[in-house]
Enzyme design. Sequence first.
Site, mmCIF file in Angstrom:
data_model
loop_
_atom_site.group_PDB
_atom_site.id
_atom_site.type_symbol
_atom_site.label_atom_id
_atom_site.label_comp_id
_atom_site.label_asym_id
_atom_site.label_seq_id
_atom_site.Cartn_x
_atom_site.Cartn_y
_atom_site.Cartn_z
ATOM 1 N N LYS A 65 1.130 3.789 20.129
ATOM 2 C CA LYS A 65 0.189 4.896 20.303
ATOM 3 C C LYS A 65 0.391 5.648 21.631
ATOM 4 C CE LYS A 65 -3.314 2.778 17.338
ATOM 5 N NZ LYS A 65 -4.692 2.292 17.210
ATOM 6 N N ASP A 82 0.428 5.719 2.993
ATOM 7 C CA ASP A 82 -0.278 4.452 2.808
ATOM 8 C C ASP A 82 -1.566 4.784 2.058
ATOM 9 O OD1 ASP A 82 -2.088 2.320 3.099
ATOM 10 O OD2 ASP A 82 -1.288 1.739 5.036
ATOM 11 N N ASP A 130 0.807 -1.225 0.000
ATOM 12 C CA ASP A 130 0.000 0.000 0.000
ATOM 13 C C ASP A 130 0.838 1.271 0.000
ATOM 14 O OD1 ASP A 130 -2.257 -1.571 0.166
ATOM 15 O OD2 ASP A 130 -2.416 -1.406 2.340
#
Length: 362
Positions: A163, A219, A112
Amino acid sequence: MKALILVGGYGTRLRPLTFKCPKPLVEFANKPILMHQIEALVKVGVQEIILAINYQPDTMKDQINKLQDLYKVKIICSQETEPLGTAGPIRLAKDHIIKDNPDGLFFVLNSDIICEFPLDKLLQFHKQHNHEGTIFVNEVDDPSKYGVILADENGRIRDFIEKPQEFISNKINSGLYLFNISMIDRIPLKPTSIEREIFPIMAKEGQLYQYILPGFWKDVGQPKDYLAGTVLILESYRAHTPDTLAKGNNIVGNVLIDNSAQIDPNAVIGPNVIIGPDCQVKEGVRLKNCVLLKGAIVNANTWINESIIGWSSTVGKWVRIEGVSVLGEDVQVKDEVFINQSFILPHRGITNNIYNKNTVIM
């Protein structure tokens, strides 16, 4: 050298475009996503490319043969019988990777990803530090949405944090790697995450390094990001190959138009528009932040913004399409219709307005 491209499954995030063809063959900037990657790999000396897939490759055979002939590179498929995550496909393809590989190196790319692919810089840095793996990392404005990477000044990766809620780093994994073949033996032949299970161990042992990716990165595996990637690659063309972009009194900003497309001089195109082969754009049309795939026809006085118009689709007169809408192959939109943030499956006729966001027409 060799390379493995992680193609994966059915490309559900990019539907309805992937109902027409496998995700790696969907055109991005007027050539298949896969072609961008193959060009970069061949340029850096890769002679064999393995496509790691988990569906039947029959629909890709013709295109693979054409790419082999065009780039004089061997392309083979390694097919999973069950999804193996982001690391398992590397282990599955071990025999292909190590056979006739005197350099003992191989690239891994997520299918991607679109960027400027400066793989020569990655290769040079990898040989300099002489350890098992190197990751291209990308610097982002908001790292809280990603797993971030902590590294020493010399590039040795110390840790991965998923994260983080507080700022500790703005560097994230770009999905582009270079490895020594010895790392393959770290991976069991079962579903395995390279990011969560393999990289942390390599980092702990001091075998994994980062290299900051120059230029843009995106992406493009879903429509919103595909359109954002269009903006970035057009900016890159402006910086490096400006002659590839369209020019004219009716062109605004960065626009890429295939030579076979027919554009009425009274249509205003741009900024951030890509028009594919055999497209037709009629009088009074206004296109902005959008992509027309091969054979699409846009009739007079229509407005299209932030949308993708699929292969051989026809958009009528005085139509308005916006809000990250995607038309699949051979969609027929009648005159004076409004489409707002909707996804139209192939071979459908649209005669009524679509006001509600995230509508899917099946």
